[in-house]
Design an enzyme around this catalytic site. Structure first.
Site, PDB file in Angstrom:
ATOM      1  N   GLY A 206       0.839  -1.204   0.000  1.00 39.16           N
ATOM      2  CA  GLY A 206       0.000   0.000   0.000  1.00 39.16           C
ATOM      3  C   GLY A 206       0.866   1.242   0.000  1.00 39.16           C
TER       4      GLY A 206
ATOM      5  N   CYS B 190      -3.623   9.477   4.313  1.00 41.43           N
ATOM      6  CA  CYS B 190      -2.410   9.621   3.490  1.00 41.43           C
ATOM      7  C   CYS B 190      -2.550  10.745   2.480  1.00 41.43           C
ATOM      8  CB  CYS B 190      -2.153   8.359   2.688  1.00 41.43           C
ATOM      9  SG  CYS B 190      -1.963   6.915   3.676  1.00 41.43           S
TER      10      CYS B 190
ATOM     11  N   ASP C 119      -2.528  -3.113   3.142  1.00 41.20           N
ATOM     12  CA  ASP C 119      -2.461  -2.070   4.175  1.00 41.20           C
ATOM     13  C   ASP C 119      -3.098  -0.762   3.714  1.00 41.20           C
ATOM     14  OD1 ASP C 119      -1.814  -0.350   6.186  1.00 41.20           O
ATOM     15  OD2 ASP C 119       0.336  -0.298   5.755  1.00 41.20           O
TER      16      ASP C 119
ATOM     17  N   GLY D 204      -2.014  10.669  10.623  1.00 39.07           N
ATOM     18  CA  GLY D 204      -1.057   9.925   9.805  1.00 39.07           C
ATOM     19  C   GLY D 204       0.312   9.909  10.463  1.00 39.07           C
ATOM     20  N   MET D 205       1.078   8.862  10.179  1.00 39.64           N
ATOM     21  CA  MET D 205       2.416   8.742  10.763  1.00 39.64           C
ATOM     22  C   MET D 205       3.412   9.675  10.068  1.00 39.64           C
ATOM     23  SD  MET D 205       2.127   6.888  13.293  1.00 39.64           S
ATOM     24  CE  MET D 205       3.772   6.379  13.776  1.00 39.64           C
ATOM     25  N   ALA D 206       2.981  10.261   8.957  1.00 37.78           N
ATOM     26  CA  ALA D 206       3.831  11.262   8.306  1.00 37.78           C
ATOM     27  C   ALA D 206       3.117  12.614   8.341  1.00 37.78           C
ATOM     28  CB  ALA D 206       4.146  10.848   6.878  1.00 37.78           C
TER      29      ALA D 206
ATOM     30  N   SER E 276     -24.423   1.071  -6.395  1.00 34.55           N
ATOM     31  CA  SER E 276     -23.997   0.202  -5.285  1.00 34.55           C
ATOM     32  C   SER E 276     -24.349   0.793  -3.919  1.00 34.55           C
ATOM     33  CB  SER E 276     -22.478   0.003  -5.316  1.00 34.55           C
ATOM     34  OG  SER E 276     -22.099  -0.632  -6.499  1.00 34.55           O
TER      35      SER E 276
HETATM   36  P1  XMP Z   1      -6.414   3.440   6.812  1.00 35.53           P
HETATM   37  O1  XMP Z   1      -7.067   3.743   5.496  1.00 35.53           O
HETATM   38  O2  XMP Z   1      -6.801   2.112   7.346  1.00 35.53           O
HETATM   39  O3  XMP Z   1      -4.854   3.357   6.463  1.00 35.53           O
HETATM   40  O4  XMP Z   1      -6.609   4.536   7.803  1.00 35.53           O
HETATM   41  C1  XMP Z   1      -3.866   3.086   7.416  1.00 35.53           C
HETATM   42  C2  XMP Z   1      -2.522   2.990   6.741  1.00 35.53           C
HETATM   43  O5  XMP Z   1      -2.118   4.266   6.193  1.00 35.53           O
HETATM   44  C3  XMP Z   1      -0.690   4.334   6.124  1.00 35.53           C
HETATM   45  N1  XMP Z   1      -0.253   5.598   6.732  1.00 35.53           N
HETATM   46  C4  XMP Z   1       0.156   6.696   6.039  1.00 35.53           C
HETATM   47  N2  XMP Z   1       0.342   6.873   4.726  1.00 35.53           N
HETATM   48  N3  XMP Z   1       0.986   9.119   5.171  1.00 35.53           N
HETATM   49  C5  XMP Z   1       0.773   8.112   4.277  1.00 35.53           C
HETATM   50  O6  XMP Z   1       0.948   8.316   3.070  1.00 35.53           O
HETATM   51  C6  XMP Z   1       0.815   9.006   6.503  1.00 35.53           C
HETATM   52  O7  XMP Z   1       1.003   9.946   7.282  1.00 35.53           O
HETATM   53  C7  XMP Z   1       0.402   7.713   6.965  1.00 35.53           C
HETATM   54  N4  XMP Z   1       0.161   7.228   8.206  1.00 35.53           N
HETATM   55  C8  XMP Z   1      -0.230   5.933   8.023  1.00 35.53           C
HETATM   56  C9  XMP Z   1      -0.155   3.130   6.858  1.00 35.53           C
HETATM   57  O8  XMP Z   1       0.249   2.186   5.907  1.00 35.53           O
HETATM   58  C10 XMP Z   1      -1.365   2.670   7.673  1.00 35.53           C
HETATM   59  O9  XMP Z   1      -1.316   1.313   8.029  1.00 35.53           O
END
Ligand code: XMP
Length: 475
Positions: free
Chosen positions: A305, A312, A345, A394-396, A467
């Site tokens: 992913g 993201c 993911d 988000g982690m970033a 849908s």
């Molecule tokens: P969902 O859609 O379930 O996605 O909320 C969770 C996944 O998103 C990724 N992730 C990030 N991707 N910037 C990104 O581009 C971010 O800041 C970030 N934080 C998380 C990660 O793979 C997570 O499991």
């Protein structure tokens, strides 16, 4: 399995087409699955770790710490502790999971009779436990400090004055059924275990024994403890972090970076495999080649992913990514060839997307947003217009990047809040309900059968509109 793709050739560049969840539907087929309860969700997280359900909670700071990882493992899934913690804190989160349902706790936390109550209270808080065993300077058991002993104490006394002296004790090595009987007869919740010289060897708690019975599908290690993963990055402290979480007995290490197809990631995966022989999840990638390279480097599972996640913004900021369903299809094909599971993911908005991700060949789905709104996530609860939400970032994102140098901070994620969803168990149950239904439409009793039987049809925007609920006022 692959969806027919069109390729446009423009000069020397080939532009291929990719699809995501909303672009397709699974085609219903003749099914001999008589009851939706007739399906088995058993799957693999990595080459050597089996799960009872294909669900993983994301290693994000607003999703997975010990409480989430415990809830996930109890339901038969898995949680990976995030790495926006100090090394010691991350290792401690792993230890908390390992201790949480450990029927017999070896080396239980202890205090001395000469310690102050303040110290004892601080220890219980630090380790998230309700009581402590009391030993003398030679490690001999002298008492037990229970929740009841501590209940009204605010400080100013010594442990020896407050503890329960002559507690009910068991013998190290005594059968669990006998120890349970001892607890039942004496109406006590905890029994310290000692050797012939009364040296403390372990502790058994009624709560842990009973909990184990409540979760027959839990995912456990060979010693009966819940399984848990931990994350490391690729710069700075990754060696010390890997060593600390492995010493805390994490079952798997996730080498987790936004761009998992970097040579540095491959080197670190190789180094982990050679140095520790531990299970390694590596990612994130979105291409067949990325998946292959990680597998060749030794990855035991590949996380797929780039940019689909709810928070993201990688695709907007860096213009890079790959539509998630196509990414899963390509990587899973590669993974299946080497028997390395692929974890889908991010980006799954509803159980239907989860079904499509598994049908496309993933062995499990990792969720952030879905679990971020539960009781077990570490995110802060907030109230807006009378409704409950939890903070999810988000982690970033800017929040998660605090502490980095200014020049290293280009956010690729956002801060958000997600609706409060109750317990993790409820979310798990909704996702599995959808998967169960999807499997029966595809005549699949197992995940492997779903991989084999699933057939996708590409849909138009008009079909997508059809849908969703339409032409009614949804109440
Ligand atoms: P969902 O859609 O379930 O996605 O909320 C969770 C996944 O998103 C990724 N992730 C990030 N991707 N910037 C990104 O581009 C971010 O800041 C970030 N934080 C998380 C990660 O793979 C997570 O499991």
């Amino acid at each position: 399995m692959e969806i027919e793709v069109e390729k446009q050739v423009v000069g020397e560049k080939i532009i291929s087409e990719g699809f995501t969840f909303d672009d397709v539907l699974l085609i219903p087929r003749r099914s001999s699955v008589a009851s939706r309860m007739d399906v088995d969700f058993a799957t693999k997280l990595t080459r050597n770790i089996e799960l009872k359900i294909p669900l993983v909670s994301a290693n994000m700071s607003s999703v997975t710490e010990s409480a989430m990882a415990i809830a996930m493992a109890q339901q038969g899934g898995f949680g990976i502790i995030h790495r926006n913690l100090s090394i010691e804190q991350e290792a401690e989160e792993v230890r908390r999971v390992k201790r949480s349902e450990n029927t017999i706790i070896e080396r239980p936390f202890s205090v001395k009779p000469t310690d102050t109550i303040e110290r004892a209270l601080a220890e219980t808080k630090k380790h998230g436990i309700s009581g402590l065993v009391v030993v003398d300077e030679n490690g001999k058991l002298v008492g037990i400090l229970t929740h009841r002993d501590l209940m009204f104490e605010t400080g100013g006394k010594l442990v020896g004055e407050v503890m329960t002296k002559d507690p009910v004790i068991g013998k190290w090595g005594q059968p669990i059924e006998e120890l349970l009987e001892l607890m039942r007869v004496n109406k006590v919740e905890k029994v310290p275990l000692v050797d012939e010289n009364k040296h403390l060897k372990g502790l058994i708690t009624a709560r842990d024994v009973l909990k184990k019975r409540n979760y027959p599908h839990a995912v456990r290690d060979s010693r009966g403890r819940l399984r848990v993963g931990a994350s490391v990055g690729i710069r700075g402290d990754h060696k010390e972090r890997a060593e600390a979480v492995l010493a805390a007995e994490a079952d798997v290490i996730a080498v987790d970076v936004a761009h998992g197809h970097m040579e540095r990631v491959l080197e670190i995966v190789k180094w982990l495999k050679v140095s520790y022989g531990c299970e390694v999840i590596a990612g994130n990638v979105a291409t067949r080649q990325g998946c292959r390279d990680l597998i060749e480097a030794g990855a035991d599972a590949v996380k797929v992913g780039v940019g689909p996640g709810s928070i993201c913004t990688t695709r907007i900021v860096a213009g890079t990514g790959y539509p998630q369903l196509s990414a899963i299809l390509k990587c899973a094909e590669e993974g299946h060839r080497s028997e390395v599971p692929v974890i889908a993911d991010g980006g799954m908005k509803a159980s239907g997307d989860f079904v499509k991700a598994i049908a496309a060949g993933a062995s499990s789905g990792m969720f952030g947003q879905m679990f971020g709104g539960t009781d077990e996530s570490p995110g802060k609860m907030v109230f807006r217009n009378g409704k409950r939400f939890k903070m999810y970032h988000g982690m970033a994102s800017w929040t998660a990047l605090q502490g980095l140098k200014e020049s290293d901070r280009t956010p690729e994620g956002v801060e958000s809040m997600v609706s409060y969803k109750g317990s993790t168990k409820e979310v798990v149950s909704n996702l599995l309900g959808g998967l169960r239904s999807g499997m029966s439409y595809s005549n699949a009793r197992t995940i492997q059968e779903l991989w084999k039987n699933a057939e996708f049809v590409r849909i138009t925007n008009a079909s997508l509109r059809e849908s969703h609920a339409h032409d009614v006022d949804v109440i």
